[in-house]
Motif scaffolding. Structure first.
Motif, PDB file in Angstrom:
ATOM      1  N   LYS A 175       0.843  -1.196   0.000  1.00  0.00           N
ATOM      2  CA  LYS A 175       0.000   0.000   0.000  1.00  0.00           C
ATOM      3  C   LYS A 175       0.876   1.244   0.000  1.00  0.00           C
ATOM      4  CE  LYS A 175      -3.752  -2.124   2.602  1.00  0.00           C
ATOM      5  NZ  LYS A 175      -4.601  -2.020   3.799  1.00  0.00           N
ATOM      6  N   VAL A 233      -6.612   5.317  -0.399  1.00  0.00           N
ATOM      7  CA  VAL A 233      -7.089   3.939  -0.475  1.00  0.00           C
ATOM      8  C   VAL A 233      -8.366   3.741   0.331  1.00  0.00           C
ATOM      9  CG1 VAL A 233      -4.794   3.016  -0.908  1.00  0.00           C
ATOM     10  CG2 VAL A 233      -5.602   3.223   1.450  1.00  0.00           C
ATOM     11  N   SER A 234      -8.985   4.820   0.790  1.00  0.00           N
ATOM     12  CA  SER A 234     -10.220   4.706   1.564  1.00  0.00           C
ATOM     13  C   SER A 234     -11.415   4.617   0.625  1.00  0.00           C
ATOM     14  CB  SER A 234     -10.376   5.912   2.486  1.00  0.00           C
ATOM     15  OG  SER A 234     -10.777   7.052   1.747  1.00  0.00           O
ATOM     16  N   TRP A 235     -12.559   4.205   1.191  1.00  0.00           N
ATOM     17  CA  TRP A 235     -13.794   4.129   0.409  1.00  0.00           C
ATOM     18  C   TRP A 235     -14.428   5.504   0.232  1.00  0.00           C
ATOM     19  CZ3 TRP A 235     -15.626   0.704  -2.762  1.00  0.00           C
ATOM     20  CH2 TRP A 235     -15.266  -0.636  -2.631  1.00  0.00           C
ATOM     21  N   GLY A 250     -11.996  -0.653   6.836  1.00  0.00           N
ATOM     22  CA  GLY A 250     -10.992   0.112   6.109  1.00  0.00           C
ATOM     23  C   GLY A 250     -10.707   1.444   6.774  1.00  0.00           C
ATOM     24  N   HIS A 262      -7.621  -1.903  -2.482  1.00  0.00           N
ATOM     25  CA  HIS A 262      -6.843  -1.150  -1.490  1.00  0.00           C
ATOM     26  C   HIS A 262      -5.615  -0.501  -2.128  1.00  0.00           C
ATOM     27  CE1 HIS A 262      -9.361  -2.795   1.671  1.00  0.00           C
ATOM     28  NE2 HIS A 262      -9.102  -4.016   1.223  1.00  0.00           N
TER      29      HIS A 262
END
Length: 241
Positions: free
Chosen positions: A3, A34-36, A28, A92
């Protein structure tokens, strides 16, 4: 799969409540590339904007066939943009400025290419608003032209964000690429939605008993307020650059 380090996102433009629901279901992180939150925000924006873009051309004096083709391309482009961002969130991995693998590079360039398509499509539709006076109730012509003008400002600011971020990433400054977009996010977030807000106001005013002159005056005041908000976002972007 490694990541990339997260950097803070500007929070002013994002729907935290909706993101919180997704976060509780899927887990998460709350912040970062890389977050929603990013696909949720893009999904909401790309949901509202097609509604406006499908409705607004009904007042423009252009050919039905050309309008249908442009709206079809626009819808496909919106689906492609959100799908790419969502896939990367599911993996991710950052969706923008991520050149770590050939697949990530392809996914990262998809929004950039799609953004170019959006600029071309929406610029074509916007040109019709200025080429011939739009129809509709009093104030609608002004609302549409101001909305389209603000929409183009939003598109150009988005293009500037992508160009700057891609340049920094390709020169070995990936984290700086993410951080470089922060100053333009308010401008990019506020300006495009004028194409929905201002015409809706003109339609709502048409339901009142006010005179045409008064309705046009209200729309003119709203256009001025929106222009002031966009100008403030632009000044902030320049000062923060």
């Amino acid at each position: 799969m490694r990541k990339i380090s997260r950097v803070p996102y500007a929070r002013w433009q994002e729907d935290r409540a909706t993101h919180l629901v997704v976060l509780l279901v899927d887990g998460g992180s709350w912040d970062g590339p890389v977050s929603w939150r990013k696909p949720v925000t893009f999904g909401l924006s790309f949901g509202l904007t097609p509604i406006a873009i499908a409705w607004v051309p009904s007042y423009l004096r252009n050919g039905v066939r050309a309008r249908t083709v442009l709206l079809g391309l626009f819808a496909a482009d919106c689906v492609l943009e959100v799908a790419g961002i969502t896939v990367q969130a599911w993996r991710h991995m950052p969706s923008h400025f991520n050149m770590e693998t050939p697949f990530d590079t392809g996914m990262s360039m998809t929004p950039a290419v799609g953004g170019g398509g959006l600029v071309a499509i929406l610029a074509t539709l916007s040109a019709a608003a200025f080429r011939r006076r739009p129809g509709g109730p009093p104030g609608m012509a002004l609302a549409l032209r101001a909305g389209c003008g603000n929409l183009l400002v939003g598109l150009l600011s988005g293009a500037a964000m992508i160009a700057r971020g891609v340049y920094l990433t390709r020169t070995g400054h990936q984290l700086a690429g993410y951080a470089s977009t922060a100053s333009l996010r308010p401008l990019h977030g506020v300006s495009p939605h004028a194409v929905l807000v201002l015409p809706v106001l003109a339609c709502l005013l048409a339901m009142t008993s006010w005179s045409p002159h008064t309705r046009v005056s209200v729309v003119r005041a709203a256009v001025g307020c929106y222009a002031a908000a966009v100008a403030a976002a632009l000044v902030w972007a320049v000062a923060a650059y």
